[in-house]
Design a protein around this motif. Structure first.
Motif, short mmCIF file in Angstrom:
data_model
loop_
_atom_site.label_atom_id
_atom_site.label_comp_id
_atom_site.label_asym_id
_atom_site.label_seq_id
_atom_site.Cartn_x
_atom_site.Cartn_y
_atom_site.Cartn_z
N GLY A 1 -0.06 -10.18 4.69
CA GLY A 1 0.73 -10.70 3.58
C GLY A 1 1.03 -9.61 2.57
O GLY A 1 0.94 -8.42 2.87
N GLY A 2 1.36 -10.05 1.37
CA GLY A 2 1.78 -9.09 0.33
C GLY A 2 0.67 -8.49 -0.48
O GLY A 2 0.93 -7.72 -1.41
N SER A 3 -0.58 -8.82 -0.17
CA SER A 3 -1.69 -8.36 -1.00
C SER A 3 -2.31 -7.06 -0.55
O SER A 3 -3.29 -6.60 -1.13
N THR A 4 -1.76 -6.45 0.50
CA THR A 4 -2.33 -5.20 1.00
C THR A 4 -1.24 -4.15 1.17
O THR A 4 -0.08 -4.45 1.44
N GLY A 5 -1.66 -2.89 1.01
CA GLY A 5 -0.76 -1.76 1.21
C GLY A 5 -1.57 -0.51 1.40
O GLY A 5 -2.81 -0.51 1.24
N PRO A 6 -0.93 0.60 1.76
CA PRO A 6 -1.65 1.85 1.98
C PRO A 6 -2.29 2.39 0.70
O PRO A 6 -1.81 2.13 -0.40
N ARG A 7 -3.38 3.10 0.89
CA ARG A 7 -4.06 3.73 -0.25
C ARG A 7 -3.15 4.78 -0.85
O ARG A 7 -2.63 5.66 -0.15
N LEU A 8 -2.89 4.68 -2.15
CA LEU A 8 -1.99 5.63 -2.82
C LEU A 8 -2.74 6.93 -3.12
O LEU A 8 -3.92 6.93 -3.41
N ALA B 1 -17.83 -2.34 10.21
CA ALA B 1 -16.56 -1.63 10.14
C ALA B 1 -16.71 -0.31 9.39
O ALA B 1 -16.14 0.72 9.79
N LEU B 2 -17.47 -0.33 8.31
CA LEU B 2 -17.72 0.91 7.55
C LEU B 2 -18.50 1.91 8.41
O LEU B 2 -18.17 3.11 8.44
N ALA B 3 -19.53 1.41 9.10
CA ALA B 3 -20.35 2.29 9.93
C ALA B 3 -19.53 2.95 11.04
O ALA B 3 -19.75 4.11 11.39
N LEU C 1 -8.20 -2.51 6.39
CA LEU C 1 -8.11 -1.78 5.13
C LEU C 1 -8.44 -0.30 5.33
O LEU C 1 -7.81 0.59 4.73
N LEU C 2 -9.42 -0.01 6.17
CA LEU C 2 -9.77 1.39 6.47
C LEU C 2 -8.60 2.10 7.13
O LEU C 2 -8.30 3.26 6.82
N ASP C 3 -7.90 1.40 8.02
CA ASP C 3 -6.74 1.99 8.70
C ASP C 3 -5.60 2.27 7.72
O ASP C 3 -4.76 3.14 7.98
N LEU C 4 -5.58 1.54 6.61
CA LEU C 4 -4.56 1.77 5.57
C LEU C 4 -4.96 2.93 4.65
O LEU C 4 -4.22 3.27 3.73
N GLY C 5 -6.14 3.52 4.91
CA GLY C 5 -6.57 4.67 4.12
C GLY C 5 -7.58 4.36 3.03
O GLY C 5 -8.04 5.26 2.33
#
Length: 340
Positions: free
Chosen positions: A333-340, A205-207, A175-179
């Motif tokens: 799957g379909g539940s994730t995408g880049p941060r808009l 992962a946050l750290a 998720l971080l890599d998606l922004g």
């Protein structure tokens, strides 16, 4: 057909037939083959109780479920694990004994099972931090294997666990890599070892990205659909709402999706969700294209493997405790995408 009838049909004594079916070496290979073929032809199944009396074993494995965690009985995750374990028990001629007990009586139940030799071993569910059941079962000399791990317990014991820390570190990093930077955690009860490890992966992962952990984005509770719904709804109502959620189970993720959609948002576009444990027999994560991005592990396979581990230690008590750490696989799957 019972043993007496099978023996009469073969013209052999009941003792000879019983010994042939139980693999005694003094029975010739020819006689054993003849008996086994007849048993198969007449669909004969030896009494587990009688076989147990002959071998000195109960031929049963115990699963003790405290009342405080009775929700596990209707949880599809628990159901899949039991189904997998049950397949292994049946293949080896063992039965399963499920016991629901009051929390205060759990220790006495284990002591009773050991004293009566009612089971040959037990599976420990839902291990907690410094779980006292580990030391108790060691003291009782009752073979056991743990589904999960118990941090803080120093005595070696057999366990099978998924790498919860790694799974949640992978999910959060994705998720971080998606922004996404504001990422919520919908976790299980953090007195439970698995949830403690999952939070550790999320925080790691946050750290790694230099992002401070925000307690306002973390929830811990029973992994129900309602908990996922209320936790997500509460976080999305904040002024600085998260753009992504990491959920501890498919059930929680379904609640998160309900909260997202009720607020007029779109899953995977406005809010991304990654879930864990999406391989469930009666709760599929879509068909060809997964609904949820998930850290995937098969609970049913885990049940099969842990049961084999426990039966192996019963067969050979001298073997050292066995441990298996399974790695989850990230499935997009379909539940994730880049941060808009």
């Amino acid at each position: 057909m019972n043993l007496k009838e099978l023996s009469q049909n073969l013209g052999l004594s009941q003792t000879t037939v019983s010994r042939a079916l139980n693999g005694y070496p003094e029975v010739s290979a020819e006689t054993r083959k003849r008996v086994e073929q007849a048993a198969k032809r007449f669909n004969y199944r030896p009494s587990t109780r009688a076989k147990g009396l002959a071998t000195g074993k109960a031929l049963a494995i115990g699963h003790v479920i405290p009342v405080s965690t009775r929700h596990e009985m209707v949880n599809p995750i628990f159901g899949d694990f039991i189904a997998g374990a049950g397949e292994t028990y049946a293949r080896h001629g063992y039965e399963m004994i499920l016991t629901i007990v009051d929390d205060a009586e759990e220790e006495q139940i284990y002591r009773g099972l050991a004293a009566r030799r009612a089971v040959d071993g037990v599976v420990v569910h839902g291990p907690r931090m410094n779980d006292p059941r580990i030391a108790l079962l060691h003291d009782l000399g009752l073979p056991f294997a743990v589904h999960g791990r118990a941090s803080g317990c120093k005595t070696p014991y057999s366990w099978l666990d998924v790498n919860n820390k790694s799974a949640f570190e992978t999910a959060t990093a994705y998720l971080l890599d998606l922004g996404h930077q504001r990422i919520g955690l919908v976790n299980g009860l953090e007195g439970m070892d698995f949830a403690y490890r999952r939070r550790g992966g999320y925080e790691a992962a946050l750290a790694a990205k230099g992002i401070a952990v925000d307690p306002a984005l973390m929830r811990s509770g029973e992994m129900t659909e309602l908990f996922g719904y209320q936790s997500t709804q509460d976080m999305l109502r904040q002024n600085d709402a998260p753009s992504a959620i990491v959920a501890s189970s498919m059930i929680c993720a379904m609640g998160a999706r309900r909260a997202i959609e009720e607020m007029g948002l779109v899953l995977g576009r406005d809010v991304s969700v990654v879930t864990h444990d999406d391989v469930l027999s009666y709760l599929q994560n879509g068909t060809d294209t997964p609904i949820f991005t998930a850290t995937r592990s098969s609970v049913r396979d885990a049940g099969r493997e842990l049961a084999e581990m426990l039966l192996g230690s019963i067969t050979d008590p001298s073997q050292a405790p066995n441990t298996v750490l399974l790695e989850a696989e990230l499935i997009v799957g379909g539940s994730t995408g880049p941060r808009l």
